[in-house]
Design a protein around this motif. Structure first.
Motif, PDB file in Angstrom:
ATOM      1  N   LEU A 152      56.095  22.268   2.662  1.00 40.25           N
ATOM      2  CA  LEU A 152      55.210  22.123   3.807  1.00 40.25           C
ATOM      3  C   LEU A 152      55.524  20.806   4.506  1.00 40.25           C
ATOM      4  O   LEU A 152      55.819  19.818   3.852  1.00 40.25           O
ATOM      5  CB  LEU A 152      53.770  22.070   3.314  1.00 40.25           C
ATOM      6  N   PRO A 153      55.451  20.790   5.811  1.00 40.20           N
ATOM      7  CA  PRO A 153      55.584  19.502   6.485  1.00 40.20           C
ATOM      8  C   PRO A 153      54.376  18.640   6.187  1.00 40.20           C
ATOM      9  O   PRO A 153      53.335  19.127   5.744  1.00 40.20           O
ATOM     10  CB  PRO A 153      55.661  19.871   7.955  1.00 40.20           C
ATOM     11  N   LYS A 154      54.532  17.334   6.421  1.00 37.86           N
ATOM     12  CA  LYS A 154      53.507  16.389   6.033  1.00 37.86           C
ATOM     13  C   LYS A 154      52.170  16.687   6.711  1.00 37.86           C
ATOM     14  O   LYS A 154      51.115  16.609   6.078  1.00 37.86           O
ATOM     15  CB  LYS A 154      53.987  14.987   6.424  1.00 37.86           C
ATOM     16  N   ALA A 155      52.229  17.060   7.979  1.00 34.82           N
ATOM     17  CA  ALA A 155      50.980  17.307   8.700  1.00 34.82           C
ATOM     18  C   ALA A 155      50.194  18.443   8.061  1.00 34.82           C
ATOM     19  O   ALA A 155      48.968  18.400   7.979  1.00 34.82           O
ATOM     20  CB  ALA A 155      51.273  17.619  10.154  1.00 34.82           C
ATOM     21  N   ALA A 156      50.913  19.462   7.571  1.00 31.53           N
ATOM     22  CA  ALA A 156      50.227  20.591   6.972  1.00 31.53           C
ATOM     23  C   ALA A 156      49.583  20.197   5.649  1.00 31.53           C
ATOM     24  O   ALA A 156      48.474  20.632   5.327  1.00 31.53           O
ATOM     25  CB  ALA A 156      51.208  21.734   6.760  1.00 31.53           C
ATOM     26  N   ILE A 157      50.280  19.360   4.878  1.00 29.47           N
ATOM     27  CA  ILE A 157      49.692  18.891   3.626  1.00 29.47           C
ATOM     28  C   ILE A 157      48.430  18.095   3.911  1.00 29.47           C
ATOM     29  O   ILE A 157      47.403  18.255   3.254  1.00 29.47           O
ATOM     30  CB  ILE A 157      50.694  18.001   2.873  1.00 29.47           C
ATOM     31  N   ARG A 158      48.516  17.272   4.933  1.00 29.56           N
ATOM     32  CA  ARG A 158      47.368  16.441   5.285  1.00 29.56           C
ATOM     33  C   ARG A 158      46.174  17.320   5.640  1.00 29.56           C
ATOM     34  O   ARG A 158      45.055  17.078   5.208  1.00 29.56           O
ATOM     35  CB  ARG A 158      47.786  15.574   6.474  1.00 29.56           C
ATOM     36  N   GLU A 159      46.454  18.372   6.412  1.00 35.86           N
ATOM     37  CA  GLU A 159      45.377  19.279   6.801  1.00 35.86           C
ATOM     38  C   GLU A 159      44.749  19.928   5.572  1.00 35.86           C
ATOM     39  O   GLU A 159      43.532  19.993   5.429  1.00 35.86           O
ATOM     40  CB  GLU A 159      45.951  20.343   7.739  1.00 35.86           C
ATOM     41  N   GLN A 160      45.633  20.381   4.656  1.00 33.60           N
ATOM     42  CA  GLN A 160      45.127  21.061   3.470  1.00 33.60           C
ATOM     43  C   GLN A 160      44.294  20.144   2.603  1.00 33.60           C
ATOM     44  O   GLN A 160      43.315  20.570   2.002  1.00 33.60           O
ATOM     45  CB  GLN A 160      46.301  21.539   2.628  1.00 33.60           C
ATOM     46  N   ARG A 161      44.715  18.881   2.504  1.00 28.94           N
ATOM     47  CA  ARG A 161      44.059  18.008   1.539  1.00 28.94           C
ATOM     48  C   ARG A 161      42.870  17.277   2.130  1.00 28.94           C
ATOM     49  O   ARG A 161      42.149  16.601   1.405  1.00 28.94           O
ATOM     50  CB  ARG A 161      45.053  16.989   1.012  1.00 28.94           C
ATOM     51  N   ALA A 162      42.678  17.390   3.448  1.00 24.67           N
ATOM     52  CA  ALA A 162      41.573  16.666   4.066  1.00 24.67           C
ATOM     53  C   ALA A 162      40.250  17.105   3.458  1.00 24.67           C
ATOM     54  O   ALA A 162      39.353  16.292   3.231  1.00 24.67           O
ATOM     55  CB  ALA A 162      41.573  16.898   5.560  1.00 24.67           C
ATOM     56  N   LEU A 163      40.145  18.402   3.174  1.00 29.30           N
ATOM     57  CA  LEU A 163      38.901  18.894   2.603  1.00 29.30           C
ATOM     58  C   LEU A 163      38.650  18.289   1.233  1.00 29.30           C
ATOM     59  O   LEU A 163      37.519  17.971   0.887  1.00 29.30           O
ATOM     60  CB  LEU A 163      38.951  20.416   2.486  1.00 29.30           C
ATOM     61  N   ALA A 164      39.731  18.116   0.466  1.00 27.76           N
ATOM     62  CA  ALA A 164      39.572  17.563  -0.874  1.00 27.76           C
ATOM     63  C   ALA A 164      38.960  16.171  -0.817  1.00 27.76           C
ATOM     64  O   ALA A 164      38.179  15.798  -1.683  1.00 27.76           O
ATOM     65  CB  ALA A 164      40.916  17.519  -1.580  1.00 27.76           C
ATOM     66  N   ARG A 165      39.301  15.428   0.231  1.00 28.36           N
ATOM     67  CA  ARG A 165      38.769  14.070   0.331  1.00 28.36           C
ATOM     68  C   ARG A 165      37.258  14.087   0.367  1.00 28.36           C
ATOM     69  O   ARG A 165      36.597  13.342  -0.357  1.00 28.36           O
ATOM     70  CB  ARG A 165      39.271  13.406   1.612  1.00 28.36           C
ATOM     71  N   SER A 166      36.702  14.941   1.228  1.00 24.87           N
ATOM     72  CA  SER A 166      35.247  14.914   1.322  1.00 24.87           C
ATOM     73  C   SER A 166      34.630  15.585   0.100  1.00 24.87           C
ATOM     74  O   SER A 166      33.529  15.235  -0.307  1.00 24.87           O
ATOM     75  CB  SER A 166      34.782  15.590   2.606  1.00 24.87           C
ATOM     76  N   GLN A 167      35.376  16.524  -0.509  1.00 19.55           N
ATOM     77  CA  GLN A 167      34.822  17.129  -1.715  1.00 19.55           C
ATOM     78  C   GLN A 167      34.710  16.113  -2.832  1.00 19.55           C
ATOM     79  O   GLN A 167      33.731  16.098  -3.580  1.00 19.55           O
ATOM     80  CB  GLN A 167      35.681  18.310  -2.163  1.00 19.55           C
ATOM     81  N   ILE A 168      35.713  15.238  -2.942  1.00 18.71           N
ATOM     82  CA  ILE A 168      35.646  14.196  -3.969  1.00 18.71           C
ATOM     83  C   ILE A 168      34.449  13.290  -3.709  1.00 18.71           C
ATOM     84  O   ILE A 168      33.706  12.927  -4.614  1.00 18.71           O
ATOM     85  CB  ILE A 168      36.955  13.384  -3.972  1.00 18.71           C
TER      86      ILE A 168
END
Lengths: 268, 303
Positions: A47-63
């Motif tokens: 995945l390109p970096k932007a896509a990873i960032r999009e995917q993991r953004a939710l994890a940030r607030s979940q943490i």
């Protein structure tokens, strides 16, 4: 009904030339399929970096949310992270293609138009084909050559309910249920060989799950739906509300830590 | 030293990430020729380990041989690429290494290891500002990298940007709330930033986490000794200046006197239990703590 006096005599040739070949062919095809699937598997796409960032953004607030009731960070820092994330979700900072422009209606992306999604779907389809085609060929082979054959007699009695399972392809209402037809033997093998594959090929082989994936449609079973795009705009909006909820339940572990410590060491 | 025991030591170093480069090279050099046929599947991680160790102690011939063998086996592996990057860093100018990592990132923008190497090169050549910018950008994507957050905090601290350091550390705390050392670092940073109420709270939290399974009688060790020291320092500072400012609006802890007393007691317990070798230090600690009444009344300071 069938009387025990009426018995069939099975030619040993049937055992040697029908029963064993069917079993052997099914085992070998399973092993072959395992290796073909291995060959077909393409390495997972990066995945390109932007896509990873999009995917993991939710994890940030979940943490952040997961520990909010007993948070390890002081209120000022909690609030600044929470506000920052909420604002970013609202503005769409984390979206792969940048913040949405204007008031364009957000339509769910079409899976057919995204080449990355298509790739995932094609991989799933290929695996499915490798599963289905040999099974159909074997079934055709058995139907063509051994239709109506009785292969074995089970050593235990069964009720009539098993008749359709064990005597598929033989339309005789009066025959004892203990006789197993060739087509039924095929199905018994089809569902029963998983354990054997696991012994031969290891636990995560691609031959064993044939019976499970066979039932699913080629689209639904494509490995956890890699091709299904998610609408991050909506997900982010929902996450923003969750953050607001979590902020309501926030409390800091440090609020009464001195009382806890003093109690523990018997000073209070 | 027999082959099997050498291999065992090396595997042990790998498992614990031990940095014993000289020992690794001494033990690993005889195994280098045809490592693959001798070691089987272990060979590749061994070669990686040996290459890193050899680069560190400057035995570049060994490192080059390792890289050659690894490169033959895994021609396009990002992991080998990173290793070659480290090899470049060892001899070439930093600009060339940076260029190398840039090329890697251009080919695959999700190569986390290349980002980190790039940042470490930037840090080494003193471009702290750029390193901070890139590290923030890296963390924006790879949020869950706790050690990178701690590194960012340390970079900020090195430039006296304590508020930013605290913010970075708070992310580390979120990601690893069970680690007392991060809490301790947070507390110490807050203390340095002169946010004493916050610092004392965090010191106490660190103790709370580190001591969770200890009973009242047990002797404080490791992180908690340092944290008790911190509590003591903060108590002293708070009782000197009861209206010290708190940038984070942290409320004053209650029962400050009792806390002070408890901290003194715990630190002294740690030093008394240390046995003969701790005895010399104990005198110093005692004089620093002031003539405290161990029986439990108010502690008086000698200034």
């Amino acid at each position: 009904m069938s009387s025990p006096a009426v018995s069939l005599y099975l030619d040993p040739q049937i055992r040697d030339w029908v029963l064993f070949p069917i079993t052997l062919v099914m085992i070998l095809v399973g092993i072959l399929r395992h290796y073909v699937v291995l060959l077909l598997q393409s390495s997972p796409k990066k995945l390109p970096k932007a896509a990873i960032r999009e995917q993991r953004a939710l994890a940030r607030s979940q943490i952040l949310r997961a520990t909010s009731a007993n948070s390890s960070i002081p209120p000022t820092f909690y609030r600044s992270i929470s506000i920052h994330l909420a604002a970013a979700f609202d503005a769409g900072t984390y979206l792969k293609d940048g913040p949405p422009k204007g008031d364009a209606p957000s339509t769910p992306p079409n899976p057919m138009s995204d080449p990355a999604a298509m790739d995932g779907m094609m991989a799933g389809m290929k695996t499915q084909m490798v599963m289905m085609v040999p099974q159909m060929v074997i079934m055709g082979w058995i139907n063509f050559f051994f239709q109506g054959f009785v292969l074995i007699k089970l050593p235990f009695p069964l009720t009539l309910g098993f008749k359709s399972m064990l005597q598929r392809g033989i339309e005789t209402p009066d025959m004892d249920v203990r006789w197993v037809s060739s087509l039924s033997w095929y199905f018994l093998n089809f569902f029963g060989l998983n354990g054997l594959y696991r012994l031969i090929l290891g636990s995560d082989n691609s031959a064993a799950d044939s019976s499970q994936t066979m039932m699913a449609s080629p689209f639904a079973g494509a490995g956890g739906q890699p091709g299904q795009p998610q609408d991050y705009v909506k997900l982010f909006k929902a996450e923003k509300d969750n953050l607001a909820f979590a902020e309501g339940t926030y409390s800091w572990m440090g609020d009464d830590v001195e009382t806890r410590l003093l109690r523990k060491y018997g000073k209070l | 030293m027999s082959l099997s025991s050498a291999l065992e030591t090396l595997a042990n170093y790998r498992a614990h990430n031990t940095r014993a480069s000289q020992d690794i090279v001494d033990k690993g050099k005889p195994l280098l020729n045809n490592a693959a046929s001798k070691l089987g599947d272990d060979a590749w991680s061994f070669l990686e380990q040996l290459a890193l160790a050899a680069i560190e102690i400057g035995d570049l011939d060994v490192a080059d041989e390792c890289l050659r063998q690894l490169g033959e086996k895994f021609p396009e592996s990002p992991r080998v690429d990173i290793l070659s990057g480290i090899r470049i860093e060892a001899t070439e100018r930093p600009e060339i290494a940076l260029k190398f990592y840039d090329d890697l990132l251009e080919a695959d923008s999700s190569n986390a290891a290349a980002y980190k190497r790039r940042i470490s090169v930037l840090k080494r050549i003193g471009k702290i500002e750029q390193a901070v910018t890139e590290l923030s950008e890296y963390l924006d994507t790879f949020y869950s990298d706790v050690e990178a957050w701690v590194e960012l905090a340390e970079l900020h601290s090195s430039c006296n940007q304590y508020t930013f350091a605290l913010q970075a550390l708070s992310h580390a705390l979120l990601l690893a709330p069970q680690n007392p050392f991060y809490v301790l670092e947070f507390a110490e940073t807050a203390y340095t930033a002169n946010d004493i109420p916050l610092a004392i709270k965090m010191f106490m939290l660190a103790i709370d986490i580190a001591d969770r399974h200890d009973s009242e009688e047990s002797i404080p060790t490791g992180a908690s000794v340092r944290a008790w020291y911190g509590v003591k320092l903060c108590c002293r500072s708070l009782s000197e200046k009861p209206s010290s400012p708190s940038a984070s609006d942290t409320p004053f802890p209650k029962n400050l006197n009792l806390l002070d007393e408890l901290a003194t007691e715990r630190v002294l317990t740690a030093y008394s239990a240390a046995g003969k070798e701790g005895a010399a230090g104990r005198e110093l600690v005692l004089s620093w703590m002031g003539p405290s009444d161990r029986s439990g009344s108010r502690v008086h300071f000698v200034r």
